[in-house]
Design an enzyme around this catalytic site. Structure first.
Site, PDB file in Angstrom:
ATOM      1  N   ARG B 236       0.835  -1.201   0.000  1.00 25.78           N
ATOM      2  CA  ARG B 236       0.000   0.000   0.000  1.00 25.78           C
ATOM      3  C   ARG B 236       0.872   1.254   0.000  1.00 25.78           C
ATOM      4  NH1 ARG B 236      -0.767   2.810   4.743  1.00 25.78           N
ATOM      5  NH2 ARG B 236      -0.042   1.836   6.664  1.00 25.78           N
ATOM      6  N   HIS B 237       0.258   2.353  -0.395  1.00 23.61           N
ATOM      7  CA  HIS B 237       0.971   3.621  -0.419  1.00 23.61           C
ATOM      8  C   HIS B 237       1.099   4.165   1.004  1.00 23.61           C
ATOM      9  CE1 HIS B 237       1.887   7.843  -1.324  1.00 23.61           C
ATOM     10  NE2 HIS B 237       2.258   7.424  -2.506  1.00 23.61           N
ATOM     11  N   PRO B 238       2.201   4.812   1.337  1.00 23.02           N
ATOM     12  CA  PRO B 238       2.379   5.269   2.723  1.00 23.02           C
ATOM     13  C   PRO B 238       1.405   6.351   3.158  1.00 23.02           C
ATOM     14  CG  PRO B 238       4.173   6.037   1.301  1.00 23.02           C
ATOM     15  CD  PRO B 238       3.406   5.011   0.524  1.00 23.02           C
ATOM     16  N   PHE B 243      -5.102   2.790  -1.792  1.00 24.58           N
ATOM     17  CA  PHE B 243      -4.076   2.861  -2.825  1.00 24.58           C
ATOM     18  C   PHE B 243      -3.208   1.638  -2.574  1.00 24.58           C
ATOM     19  CE2 PHE B 243      -0.840   4.690  -5.498  1.00 24.58           C
ATOM     20  CZ  PHE B 243      -1.416   5.768  -6.171  1.00 24.58           C
TER      21      PHE B 243
END
Lengths: 390, 390
Positions: B236-238, B243
């Site tokens: 996942r996006h930070p 996302f």
């Protein structure tokens, strides 16, 4: 470096090049950051009111995005509504002075604004027009929206990253955007070079998905030869063994003993010389075939002592190795500091911020320890208008 | 692209540039592959007998390395012993004609051969000297050996890749080498540009470790703001949610709904509109704070139908998404094919080989579907000697 001090011209090699930057978030802004690092002037054109979307993406410090600030340091900002007549006059005056235009809209957006490549090419034949997009300016899926996560997944990098049977694993940094940014810089510089010889600019069309294919490297070669799509390999090299992360008493280290000589040395350091005659480990090909057994055999010794011990004795013996470092350790590593890879810049509001330095070290040019701050939204409007006589 | 067909000059933008290439394995050869893609002539100088080490690195087909062939397509080869007087004469004649020298030895090797930067600079002031190394030409650890695996571990990328609590995870492609190759191309082009203005070459010093720092991106920003080193984030996006990769009935897809509007649309597609009012999910910041709950909520719906169903309805609704593709699927994806990202080249022996195309699409230059083969070791010796009059 010593030889840097006696050069007269210390400004970046691209000083004198003007980049007009319509790009947002990461792929385009990373490209223009590198162009700025090389000395180009970058004028960032942002949407009025909100600006670059990444101003709203964390992490934040006192309301300002560190993400935005680190990637946009040293750029100028002017807010322009490209649908408003007055702002279009300003934009077109900037275009007339620009050497390079960088945008990362979805294909078609610039044409609908009246600034597509065909139009600009006719008006500004010397302009280098760089479009960094998710899927490119051509092809059946050109109009699809893309983000880093999507191209990492579609381009195959996610399929070779992670552990067999484990959950999907994204590369922990946005290499979908960043590699597109790097290839865009390469394309822009190539097009500038071509323009010097011919007087004519051109379109540089870089797709994030294409860039993921371009970095698949050994994975494509394996597929091309075997017809079988490779799977994830954890933390080891696909065709060299031992070349992986191995467990010690208190954590992991990386050992990269890529030939028979280093293998023998490694076994000597570990006191595991008897493995040298093991029929399963006699060549790199055999060791790779039995990579899990190699790991078990090495870790049986490595787990007896801590990482620091093994790193010291392996280094002394000349076996390539290294620690697994987190971001704090990496940024504070003496070599990283000595190479000026952590520089000081600032948020638009002026608060100091650490950021990554420029890895392209050029002997004829300065590599300062600080960079100008990222711009306040529209912060350079007055100066730019004065320069344009508007 | 249509506009390509009416241009007279179809050769690459760097045609006329001669690159003398001493580099082996990946970082340097990847850089000179890109320079060749841009039209430069690349003369590869290899060690007599064995040649570039990567000729011995798999995968192999009938004894020839597909890895070597894919990265060295279109280059010329001459085998020279740089410690032998006769071969040194040949090498020096090539140097006198070269615009660019690329090497990726450990620092000090070239100086011991009598070809260090200071010596060559005095003899060939126009020469661009590019050194791609593990740790760089300067700093306390310059002499350490490095490989991709080592710089991925030391530079922090490995610390943010993988799953929390899971084993170390290497990026499944050699981004330590590849990013160094790309930054080397950027440095070489910048130095050539500078030479056009000043007549003087320079040293381009690129370290693989530095390049890992340069691509840490959001991870550095998070550390700079919080003082805490970030951990691995799975897929996942930070700082954007949702996302990530999410599980459907028959596998995973990636969904990148990076703003409130896309979040609302996504919930509509899933028939999960009630989540829109959930206090934990009201903003991107809140959704990121509760990323695991977001995943659970979305997957509760997604698991009811297969990937293909969800991709179709999400695309129709305009929610950015994509399939997780393996290397075979990626290389056969219609968009990848339409963009000419899979090209035909050949092993030195002539057998055909698929390889990644060039992601830098330039409107004024050709983007052929095939490339010349990788060279037989020393295969161009006679032609090169004739050209040099030796």
């Amino acid at each position: 470096m010593e030889e840097r001090s006696d050069d007269a011209d210390r400004a970046g090699p691209l000083s004198g090049v003007m980049v007009l930057d319509l790009s947002r978030v990461l792929a385009g802004p990373y490209a223009t950051m590198m162009l700025a690092e090389l000395g180009a002037r970058v004028v960032k054109v942002e949407a009025p009111g909100v600006g670059d979307d990444s101003r709203q993406i964390g992490p934040f410090k006192e309301g300002e995005s560190a993400y935005f600030a680190s990637i946009n340091r040293g750029k100028e900002s002017i807010a322009l509504d490209l649908k408003a007549a007055g702002d279009r006059v300003i934009f077109e005056a900037l275009l007339a002075r620009a050497d390079v235009l960088v945008e990362n809209f979805r294909p078609g957006v610039m044409a609908r604004l009246g600034y597509g490549w065909e139009v600009l090419r006719a008006r500004h034949p010397r302009l280098v027009y760089a479009a960094a997009s998710g899927f490119g300016q051509t092809g059946p899926e050109a109009a699809r929206p893309a983000y880093d996560m999507i191209v990492q997944a579609m381009g195959g990098v996610m399929s070779v990253t992670g552990h067999e049977g484990g959950p999907p694993t994204r590369v922990g940094t946005s290499i979908g955007d960043i590699t597109a940014g790097l290839f865009t810089v390469i394309g822009v510089q190539a097009a500038l070079w071509h323009r010097e010889r011919t007087g004519v600019g051109q379109l540089v069309d870089v797709a994030m998905l294409d860039c993921q294919i371009a970095i698949l490297e050994n994975a494509i070669a394996r597929y091309a030869v075997s017809g079988v799509a490779p799977g994830p390999l954890g933390a080891r090299h696909p065709s060299i063994t031992p070349f992986a992360a191995y467990a010690c008493a208190d954590g992991h280290i990386v050992i990269a003993a890529g030939n028979d000589g280093l293998w023998a040395t490694l076994l000597g350091v570990l006191g595991a010389e008897t493995l040298a005659n093991d029929a399963r480990f006699l060549s790199n090909a055999l060791r790779t075939e039995h990579a899990e057994l190699v790991a078990e055999a090495l870790e049986a010794r490595l787990r007896e002592r801590p990482c620091a011990h093994w790193l010291a004795v392996l280094e002394a013996a000349g076996v390539p190795c290294g620690p697994l470092q987190d971001v704090a350790q990496a940024l504070n590593h003496p070599q990283v500091r000595a190479r000026n890879m952590v520089i000081g810049t600032a948020f638009p509001g002026g608060a100091p911020l650490l950021a990554a330095g420029n890895p392209v070290k050029l002997s004829a040019h300065a590599d300062p320890a600080t960079r100008p701050p990222a711009p306040v939204l529209d912060g350079d409007r007055a100066a730019i208008l004065a320069e344009l006589g508007l």
